[in-house]
Design a protein around this motif. Structure first.
Motif, PDB file in Angstrom:
ATOM      1  N   MET A   1     -20.915  53.976  21.256  1.00  0.00           N
ATOM      2  CA  MET A   1     -20.147  52.751  21.017  1.00  0.00           C
ATOM      3  C   MET A   1     -18.670  53.115  20.772  1.00  0.00           C
ATOM      4  O   MET A   1     -18.366  54.207  20.292  1.00  0.00           O
ATOM      5  N   THR A  96     -30.188  38.829  18.745  1.00  0.00           N
ATOM      6  CA  THR A  96     -29.782  39.529  19.960  1.00  0.00           C
ATOM      7  C   THR A  96     -30.879  39.347  21.002  1.00  0.00           C
ATOM      8  O   THR A  96     -31.934  38.773  20.718  1.00  0.00           O
ATOM      9  N   TRP A 211     -21.161  41.952  19.022  1.00  0.00           N
ATOM     10  CA  TRP A 211     -21.188  43.415  18.928  1.00  0.00           C
ATOM     11  C   TRP A 211     -22.626  43.931  18.974  1.00  0.00           C
ATOM     12  O   TRP A 211     -22.930  44.898  19.690  1.00  0.00           O
ATOM     13  N   GLU A 213     -25.241  42.448  20.240  1.00  0.00           N
ATOM     14  CA  GLU A 213     -25.807  42.205  21.565  1.00  0.00           C
ATOM     15  C   GLU A 213     -25.442  43.360  22.498  1.00  0.00           C
ATOM     16  O   GLU A 213     -26.302  43.884  23.225  1.00  0.00           O
ATOM     17  N   GLN A 214     -24.206  43.789  22.459  1.00  0.00           N
ATOM     18  CA  GLN A 214     -23.767  44.913  23.284  1.00  0.00           C
ATOM     19  C   GLN A 214     -24.450  46.205  22.845  1.00  0.00           C
ATOM     20  O   GLN A 214     -24.847  47.032  23.677  1.00  0.00           O
ATOM     21  N   GLU A 217     -28.119  46.329  24.104  1.00  0.00           N
ATOM     22  CA  GLU A 217     -28.177  46.655  25.526  1.00  0.00           C
ATOM     23  C   GLU A 217     -27.891  48.138  25.756  1.00  0.00           C
ATOM     24  O   GLU A 217     -28.505  48.781  26.619  1.00  0.00           O
ATOM     25  N   GLU A 218     -26.973  48.689  24.966  1.00  0.00           N
ATOM     26  CA  GLU A 218     -26.616  50.096  25.119  1.00  0.00           C
ATOM     27  C   GLU A 218     -27.766  51.022  24.722  1.00  0.00           C
ATOM     28  O   GLU A 218     -28.052  52.002  25.417  1.00  0.00           O
TER      29      GLU A 218
END
Length: 242
Positions: A1, A96, A211, A213-214, A217-218
């Motif tokens: 991140m 999320t 943040w 949510e990203q 996914e990561e």
């Protein structure tokens, strides 16, 4: 991140520590405890990864059921809640996308004429289910013709047996254990839903939700979720969400 915006840290860790509510009733997400009594498993592992990305300490807060986590939303008790995302819970929490999924299906007794998932939702059939569970909430929204009988936790199995009910709803992994207690009983193929395990937060924290949510996914893309599933030996029962 990338470096985390101060606004996100302020929303997710207002006390300076990330307080993560952990559902102790799901044995796939919490596989045990340390000698000090701390929960261990994929769910605590996800919480630890979030705290590291934020750069703050982690405090795990065990809850007996996911319903209790949802009831505590907005009270300042927790900052994130790792539970199944369902519409009823989304009324009090923001979620999320899912990081993992768990299949839900039915257990039917010996001699049952029910052979498919669709057979269960028919007039006259009685379904026992754990009240407040993610799959139970899904059934409350989707069962049309059968009678749904929610009861607290393990009482669902006892109710199914004692009242000679037509089906017991549950996670496939749990039903695979319960079926061994009942000679001739069967776990039906297929699923009526897949419980979406996600990260929930208190409402009104839009920057934190974006943040997270990203982040979710990561960690699906970089293999962290898959590694946690493998580490805690729940492969084939818990799967990485699409």
């Amino acid at each position: 991140m990338h470096s985390t915006p101060p606004e996100v840290i302020a929303q997710l860790a207002p006390t300076g520590t990330l307080r993560a509510a952990i559902n102790m009733s799901n044995f796939l997400l919490v596989v045990g405890k340390t000698d000090a009594g701390e929960p261990v498993g994929p769910s605590p592992g996800i919480a630890l990864a979030i705290s590291k990305a934020l750069g703050v300490p982690l405090k795990l807060k065990p809850f007996r059921t996911p319903s209790e986590i949802a009831k505590a939303a907005g009270t300042g008790v927790w900052d994130i809640g790792n539970i199944g995302a369902e519409p009823q819970r989304a009324a009090v929490m923001d979620f999320t996308s899912a990081y993992a999924e768990i299949e839900s299906t039915y257990l039917v007794p010996a001699g049952s004429q029910l052979t498919t998932i669709a057979d269960v939702d028919q007039p006259g059939n009685r379904i026992s289910v754990a009240a407040g569970s993610a799959y139970g909430l899904w059934l409350e929204n989707n069962i049309k013709d059968a009678e749904l009988r929610p009861v607290i936790g393990q009482q669902a199995f006892e109710q199914f047996v004692n009242e000679k009910m037509d089906a017991l709803a549950g996670l496939r992994s749990q039903l695979s254990k319960e079926v061994k207690k009942l000679p001739g009983a069967r776990v039906l193929d297929g699923k009526f839903t897949a419980v979406q395990q996600a990260v929930g937060i208190n409402k009104g924290n839009e920057a934190a939700l974006l943040w997270l949510e990203q982040f979710v996914e990561e960690i699906k893309a970089n293999g962290l979720v898959a590694r946690l599933i493998k580490k805690y030996n729940v492969e084939g029962q818990l799967t990485v969400a699409p």
